[in-house]
Design an enzyme around this catalytic site. Structure first.
Site, PDB file in Angstrom:
ATOM      1  N   LYS A  50       0.833  -1.208   0.000  1.00  0.00           N
ATOM      2  CA  LYS A  50       0.000   0.000   0.000  1.00  0.00           C
ATOM      3  C   LYS A  50       0.865   1.254   0.000  1.00  0.00           C
ATOM      4  O   LYS A  50       2.014   1.245   0.460  1.00  0.00           O
ATOM      5  CB  LYS A  50      -0.956   0.030   1.197  1.00  0.00           C
ATOM      6  CG  LYS A  50      -0.305  -0.011   2.598  1.00  0.00           C
ATOM      7  CD  LYS A  50       0.204   1.310   3.136  1.00  0.00           C
ATOM      8  CE  LYS A  50       0.797   1.203   4.537  1.00  0.00           C
ATOM      9  NZ  LYS A  50       1.664   2.311   4.913  1.00  0.00           N
ATOM     10  N   ASP A  75      -3.046  -2.193   9.309  1.00  0.00           N
ATOM     11  CA  ASP A  75      -3.080  -2.159   7.844  1.00  0.00           C
ATOM     12  C   ASP A  75      -3.607  -3.454   7.229  1.00  0.00           C
ATOM     13  O   ASP A  75      -3.745  -3.548   6.010  1.00  0.00           O
ATOM     14  CB  ASP A  75      -1.661  -1.955   7.282  1.00  0.00           C
ATOM     15  CG  ASP A  75      -1.059  -0.611   7.652  1.00  0.00           C
ATOM     16  OD1 ASP A  75      -1.829   0.320   7.956  1.00  0.00           O
ATOM     17  OD2 ASP A  75       0.179  -0.500   7.627  1.00  0.00           O
ATOM     18  N   ALA A 129       9.910  -3.661   6.369  1.00  0.00           N
ATOM     19  CA  ALA A 129      10.019  -2.477   7.245  1.00  0.00           C
ATOM     20  C   ALA A 129      10.186  -1.218   6.396  1.00  0.00           C
ATOM     21  O   ALA A 129      10.973  -0.337   6.705  1.00  0.00           O
ATOM     22  CB  ALA A 129      11.154  -2.631   8.253  1.00  0.00           C
TER      23      ALA A 129
END
Ligand code: ATP
Length: 306
Positions: A15, A145, A105
């Site tokens: 995303k 998320d 990350a």
């Protein structure tokens, strides 16, 4: 169970936050968010097969450090399987392989994508027919998320990002993404954000301007409306990102933006040709990993049943 369910591969997207408004830290430690997510065509695959026990393997491309992805026991896919199995009162049994293409990350929610893909894949493998509402609830428990990774497309996220509703977005937007070899910890970026903004408003900034810009279908207008409240904190922790953002814009991108909590930087371009041209310039300037992706794309979905 039916025969076609001996092995299933589910793909889930990364995303980008087109808008990320962050309110003051709540008492429970979370920050209220108003965000507009877009799923882009940079995807991880999660393959599950029947097995008498539980195993998890991870494959990464050469630009991802394999040690950055937790092994089984600490991987978010283990937690996803555990929650889904507990919901149905069954044992979590499967041989799982995760193929990463989303930076780790990196602020693109790669772990969340894997968790969403695992939920969809294991639901099929175990033939448990979890309702959409239950799947979204389990997803929200796994991470803010994760519900969006199930939904995909373009969506408004509120709460801590876990309450998602689709947004009509009939355009195709072209992005260039530049990951970093070194990741940034999302909690560390929020902590820095809190230090830099001691008087942050309780209510996050609304996404109204972004949503109007999105509806025009015009990348020049969307570029002007992109907004990330975490960008200053990410750049403060990683000052080199400011140079990268400037370089992308000098190379022809309409706008550079830190993706979520960073450190991946994303660049909105006018179209597919422009995206390839900007990517070429960034490679020429010495960035060895430069990705081109468009959005919006589908959320976690089955790609193979064999
Ligand atoms: P977010 O923006 O959702 O906080 P991110 O996109 O910055 O996350 P992720 O790639 O989701 O980052 O990884 C965050 C952390 O989650 C990693 O540092 C890693 O330790 C852990 N993790 C657990 N499972 C996974 C997985 N399957 N893939 C990547 N990271 C994982």
């Amino acid at each position: 169970m039916t025969d076609h369910q001996s092995g299933i591969t589910v793909r889930a997207p990364a995303k980008i936050n087109l808008h990320l408004g962050v309110g003051a830290r709540r008492e429970d430690g979370f920050h209220p968010l108003v965000t507009v997510y877009q799923a882009v065509g940079l995807c991880d695959d999660v393959r599950v097969e029947r097995s008498p026990g539980w195993t998890l393997g991870v494959t990464v491309p050469d630009w991802i450090d394999p040690d950055a992805v937790p092994v089984t026991g600490d991987n978010i896919v283990d937690r996803a399987a555990g929650l889904l199995a507990a919901h149905h009162g069954i044992e979590a049994r499967a041989a799982v392989s995760v193929t990463k293409a989303i930076p780790v990350a990196g602020g693109m929610a790669g772990g969340s994508a894997d968790a969403a893909a695992a939920l969809v894949a294991l639901d099929r493998l175990w033939d448990v027919h979890t309702s959409d509402d239950d799947l979204l609830r389990i997803a929200a428990e796994l991470g803010s998320d994760v519900p969006f990774a199930l939904l995909g497309g373009t969506a408004l996220g509120t709460g801590r990002g876990e309450l998602v509703e689709p947004v009509v977005d009939s355009s195709t937007w072209w992005w260039v993404a530049v990951p970093s070899r070194e990741g940034l910890s999302t909690p560390a970026v929020y902590r820095r954000h809190d230090e830099l903004n001691p008087d942050a408003p309780e209510e996050p900034e609304s996404a109204a301007t972004l949503l109007l810009a999105l509806a025009t279908g015009n990348p020049g207008i969307l570029a002007g409306a992109l907004h990330n409240d975490l960008e200053a904190a990410a750049v403060d922790l990683r000052p080199d990102l400011a140079d990268l953002l400037a370089l992308g814009e000098d190379s022809g991108a309409l706008r550079g933006l830190v993706s979520g909590s960073g450190p991946t930087c994303v660049f909105l371009t006018a179209g597919a040709d422009e995206a390839r041209a900007v990517a070429g310039e960034l490679v020429g300037a010495g960035h060895d990993v430069v990705l081109v992706a468009n959005g919006p794309v589908a959320g976690a979905h089955v790609v193979t049943y064999a």
